[in-house]
Design a protein around this motif. Sequence first.
Motif, PDB file in Angstrom:
ATOM      1  N   ARG A 163       4.927  18.856  -7.882  1.00  0.00           N
ATOM      2  CA  ARG A 163       3.553  19.072  -7.437  1.00  0.00           C
ATOM      3  C   ARG A 163       2.650  17.867  -7.653  1.00  0.00           C
ATOM      4  NH1 ARG A 163       2.231  25.351  -9.283  1.00  0.00           N
ATOM      5  NH2 ARG A 163       3.835  26.314  -7.952  1.00  0.00           N
ATOM      6  N   GLN A 164       3.206  16.797  -8.225  1.00  0.00           N
ATOM      7  CA  GLN A 164       2.389  15.616  -8.520  1.00  0.00           C
ATOM      8  C   GLN A 164       3.173  14.348  -8.218  1.00  0.00           C
ATOM      9  OE1 GLN A 164       2.064  16.954 -12.572  1.00  0.00           O
ATOM     10  NE2 GLN A 164      -0.172  17.077 -12.442  1.00  0.00           N
ATOM     11  N   THR A 165       2.420  13.277  -7.973  1.00  0.00           N
ATOM     12  CA  THR A 165       3.000  11.949  -7.798  1.00  0.00           C
ATOM     13  C   THR A 165       2.257  10.980  -8.699  1.00  0.00           C
ATOM     14  OG1 THR A 165       3.723  12.310  -5.515  1.00  0.00           O
ATOM     15  CG2 THR A 165       3.337  10.035  -6.181  1.00  0.00           C
ATOM     16  N   VAL A 166       2.996  10.238  -9.495  1.00  0.00           N
ATOM     17  CA  VAL A 166       2.411   9.179 -10.328  1.00  0.00           C
ATOM     18  C   VAL A 166       2.580   7.843  -9.614  1.00  0.00           C
ATOM     19  CG1 VAL A 166       2.705   7.836 -12.458  1.00  0.00           C
ATOM     20  CG2 VAL A 166       2.674  10.339 -12.552  1.00  0.00           C
TER      21      VAL A 166
ATOM     22  N   ARG B 264       0.857  -1.191   0.000  1.00  0.00           N
ATOM     23  CA  ARG B 264       0.000   0.000   0.000  1.00  0.00           C
ATOM     24  C   ARG B 264       0.888   1.235   0.000  1.00  0.00           C
ATOM     25  NH1 ARG B 264      -0.056  -2.215   5.051  1.00  0.00           N
ATOM     26  NH2 ARG B 264       0.403  -0.848   6.835  1.00  0.00           N
ATOM     27  N   VAL B 265       0.393   2.288  -0.626  1.00  0.00           N
ATOM     28  CA  VAL B 265       1.096   3.568  -0.669  1.00  0.00           C
ATOM     29  C   VAL B 265       0.330   4.553   0.194  1.00  0.00           C
ATOM     30  CG1 VAL B 265       1.921   5.458  -2.126  1.00  0.00           C
ATOM     31  CG2 VAL B 265       1.999   3.094  -2.971  1.00  0.00           C
ATOM     32  N   GLU B 266       0.993   5.062   1.218  1.00  0.00           N
ATOM     33  CA  GLU B 266       0.392   6.018   2.135  1.00  0.00           C
ATOM     34  C   GLU B 266       0.892   7.423   1.828  1.00  0.00           C
ATOM     35  OE1 GLU B 266       0.095   2.940   5.956  1.00  0.00           O
ATOM     36  OE2 GLU B 266       1.628   4.521   5.915  1.00  0.00           O
ATOM     37  N   GLY B 267       0.097   8.414   2.211  1.00  0.00           N
ATOM     38  CA  GLY B 267       0.487   9.805   2.034  1.00  0.00           C
ATOM     39  C   GLY B 267      -0.289  10.529   0.956  1.00  0.00           C
ATOM     40  N   LEU B 268      -1.124   9.814   0.215  1.00  0.00           N
ATOM     41  CA  LEU B 268      -1.917  10.414  -0.854  1.00  0.00           C
ATOM     42  C   LEU B 268      -3.408  10.494  -0.493  1.00  0.00           C
ATOM     43  CD1 LEU B 268      -0.178   8.579  -3.825  1.00  0.00           C
ATOM     44  CD2 LEU B 268       0.111  10.982  -3.178  1.00  0.00           C
TER      45      LEU B 268
ATOM     46  N   GLU C 129      -2.432  14.890  -7.577  1.00  0.00           N
ATOM     47  CA  GLU C 129      -2.060  16.267  -7.268  1.00  0.00           C
ATOM     48  C   GLU C 129      -1.588  16.295  -5.815  1.00  0.00           C
ATOM     49  OE1 GLU C 129      -2.033  18.677  -9.624  1.00  0.00           O
ATOM     50  OE2 GLU C 129      -2.678  17.094 -11.022  1.00  0.00           O
ATOM     51  N   SER C 130      -0.302  16.179  -5.623  1.00  0.00           N
ATOM     52  CA  SER C 130       0.242  16.064  -4.273  1.00  0.00           C
ATOM     53  C   SER C 130       1.702  16.492  -4.262  1.00  0.00           C
ATOM     54  CB  SER C 130       0.133  14.620  -3.771  1.00  0.00           C
ATOM     55  OG  SER C 130       0.777  14.471  -2.537  1.00  0.00           O
TER      56      SER C 130
END
Length: 290
Positions: free
Chosen positions: A234-237, A175-179, A210-211
């Motif tokens: 400004r973004q994360t893919v 899992r990816v946290e922070g978004l 958008e993070s």
Amino acid sequence: MTDLELPDVIAVLDAPLPGLRIDTPAAQGVIYLNGAHVAEWAPAGERPVLWMSEASMFEPGQAIRGGVPIVWPWFSNGRAGDKSPAHGFARLSQWNLRYAQVSDSGVATLTFGLEGSEIPADAAPGLPSDYSLVLQVLMGQALMLQLVVTAGADDLTFEEGLHTYFAVGDINQVRVEGLEGATYHDRLTDQLSTQDGPVAFTAETDRIYESEGSTRIVDDAWQRTILVEKAGSRQTVVWNPWRAKSAAMPDYGDDEWTQMVCVEAVNCRGQTVVLPAGQRHVMSQTISLV
């Protein structure tokens, strides 16, 4: 490959591509001049943190599947979908090693450069030729990559990314946290959504969030967490091709999708960078195990 005098813990590689192998008390890694491509990194005593496909095509001028490809000056096929090659020419170009040193603590600092004048005009339509790119890599217990773009006499418009492939034990247990709460564009459905809870993986995933914040890749199978901190992005893919797409890619093993996830610092589409003449833009990403 270079006229620089290299520290003993940095060795020159001739195959499968010209590059450098770093082996210090703090970390081990590999960087190829093709794309200034960080292909391997592992802190001392740890599993590899970056993933590399066993089917990757190590050929000059070709993209390397895995590690940290540099996306520049467009993301995918560009905002209008008419650019080629995908993700731009920076990851296909031969960069120049400008600096290489190792600290007493074993942190290797390497700097690579690429000048706009080295790129054929037909490979960079609409771009001036007097810009410059610099990638600085600090490799130790953490891995820091800093992409510096300097405009020449004219304004410079570009998209960019550090397309990082992370090695995981089993994507089904990641899992990816922070978004949480971030708006994202789902590139598979062309829909906008808001992230509810951590990002989990049950099918092909291709999203632009958008993070500006940090993310954590929680890998239950290997019982580790990878922290990804960034600045100037400004973004994360977040991307995983899943079963069908991975089988269709010639440089990607059919079953390798379970072993990786991409979490990328980017500026693209609505966050395209417009850099005034003579100015400098910096995007960085720092990776560590926590």
